[in-house]
Design an enzyme around this catalytic site. Structure first.
Site, short mmCIF file in Angstrom:
data_model
loop_
_atom_site.label_atom_id
_atom_site.label_comp_id
_atom_site.label_asym_id
_atom_site.label_seq_id
_atom_site.Cartn_x
_atom_site.Cartn_y
_atom_site.Cartn_z
N HIS A 124 0.82 -1.22 0.00
CA HIS A 124 0.00 0.00 0.00
C HIS A 124 0.85 1.27 0.00
O HIS A 124 0.32 2.36 -0.28
CB HIS A 124 -0.93 0.04 1.21
CG HIS A 124 -2.01 -0.99 1.18
ND1 HIS A 124 -2.84 -1.17 0.10
CD2 HIS A 124 -2.39 -1.91 2.11
CE1 HIS A 124 -3.70 -2.15 0.37
NE2 HIS A 124 -3.43 -2.63 1.56
N ASP A 161 -2.81 -10.61 -2.52
CA ASP A 161 -3.43 -10.10 -1.31
C ASP A 161 -4.89 -9.76 -1.59
O ASP A 161 -5.25 -9.39 -2.71
CB ASP A 161 -2.68 -8.84 -0.85
CG ASP A 161 -3.04 -8.42 0.56
OD1 ASP A 161 -2.27 -8.74 1.48
OD2 ASP A 161 -4.07 -7.74 0.75
N HIS A 163 -6.47 -7.24 -0.60
CA HIS A 163 -6.57 -5.80 -0.82
C HIS A 163 -5.74 -5.40 -2.05
O HIS A 163 -4.68 -5.96 -2.29
CB HIS A 163 -6.07 -5.02 0.40
CG HIS A 163 -6.79 -5.37 1.67
ND1 HIS A 163 -6.34 -6.36 2.52
CD2 HIS A 163 -7.92 -4.86 2.22
CE1 HIS A 163 -7.17 -6.44 3.56
NE2 HIS A 163 -8.13 -5.55 3.39
N ASP A 245 -4.65 -12.97 3.18
CA ASP A 245 -5.86 -12.50 3.85
C ASP A 245 -7.13 -12.72 3.05
O ASP A 245 -8.21 -12.25 3.45
CB ASP A 245 -5.72 -11.03 4.25
CG ASP A 245 -5.10 -10.16 3.19
OD1 ASP A 245 -4.83 -10.66 2.07
OD2 ASP A 245 -4.86 -8.97 3.46
#
Length: 308
Positions: A124, A161, A163, A245
């Site tokens: 991120h 991931d 996200h 995740d």
């Protein structure tokens, strides 16, 4: 594949407030899960250099991370969920240094694959700001190391991931030598990663997945959305933002992957590295916030890579 884990104890020294999902127990759970895995090598982490980080991040960003603590005290909250403790800058630098060292080892023929067991995560972090638990974008810095230091012409980053890796996508948006492909739940933090974001000449591929999607459907999305782009791009090195995740037990998202799906991902990615990238593969730990599921998933992932 000849695979080694680069593991830094400094990861345990990156402290976050009690109750924060990205805590040192994640590191400990993975190490325990891998402890008796046969054939897996372990390597000492490599200290990072500021030049490695500045290939992706602006000087102001690097200075902010390295020098925030003396100015503001022993603990700093950079945004709603991103924190610095005393050893956090060194932990972030070592994550980058270890990823670059893994690139060098793979390029020298010492390894086929490396796994960077390090925290904080990185995908991120944008060139000019930390966010989403991330300080430095480890995988982006490693990709630029492969290009600018090792002299490769094309590399690919696959982000599994749950996200979207908004920070890593920034690299492909400015550098056509990098293919970025992401499979991520949407809507979900950070709210980026629409299919219309395609980068330079199509070198960004975003596959959005709805909440509740099964592992079997996730595999189908990978096959349909990621593999054709990788084969067309013909990277010389394959990087993976290895977040775990999307697991059904993870508390921060809503996909339904299980341990076997991460074994499938490891086998498929290692096979693609062998087919497209001269068996060059480096995976960098990103998310995964149920410790039991995280440890099992990483073990499944690396067991499958080892078997290719």
């Amino acid at each position: 594949m000849r695979t080694a884990v680069y593991e830094s104890r400094l990861s345990l020294s990156h402290r976050v407030p009690v109750g924060h999902p990205e805590h040192p127990g994640r590191h400990a759970a993975i190490k325990a899960a891998l402890a008796d895995l046969p054939g897996l090598g372990w390597r000492e982490p490599a200290p990072g250099h500021i030049d490695q980080v500045r290939r992706f991040h602006t000087p102001d960003h690097v200075d902010r991370i390295l020098h925030a603590l003396p100015e503001f005290g022993p603990d700093v909250q950079l945004d709603a969920d991103t924190h610095l403790s005393t050893d956090s800058p060194a932990a972030g630098l070592m994550a980058v240094g270890s990823a670059c060292a893994a690139v060098d080892a793979v390029m020298a023929g010492e390894l086929d694959a490396g796994f960077i067991l390090a925290r904080p995560p990185g995908h991120h972090a944008e060139p000019n700001r930390p966010m989403g638990f991330c300080l430095f974008n480890t995988v982006a810095c490693a990709a630029l190391h492969a290009l600018d230091v090792q002299g490769l012409d094309r590399v690919a980053i696959v982000d599994i991931d749950v996200h979207h890796g908004n920070g890593t996508q920034c690299l492909s948006e400015r550098d056509e030598r990098v293919l970025f492909a992401s499979l991520h739940q949407a809507p979900l933090y950070p709210g980026t990663g629409s299919p219309g974001e395609t980068g330079l000449n199509g070198n960004v591929v975003n596959v959005q997945l709805r909440e509740g999607l099964s592992g079997l459907a996730w595999r189908g999305a990978f096959e349909a959305g990621v593999i054709p782009a990788l084969k067309a791009f013909k990277p010389e090195f394959l990087f993976v933002s290895a977040g775990f995740d999307a697991h059904v037990d993870d508390p921060l998202a809503g996909l339904q992957l299980r341990d076997a799906d991460y074994a499938w991902a490891g086998e498929r990615l290692a096979g693609l590295a062998k087919e497209c990238a001269s068996s060059r593969l480096v995976s960098v730990l990103e998310g995964g916030y149920d410790c039991d599921a995280l440890g099992r998933s990483v073990r499944s992932y690396l067991t499958a890579i080892e078997a290719v």
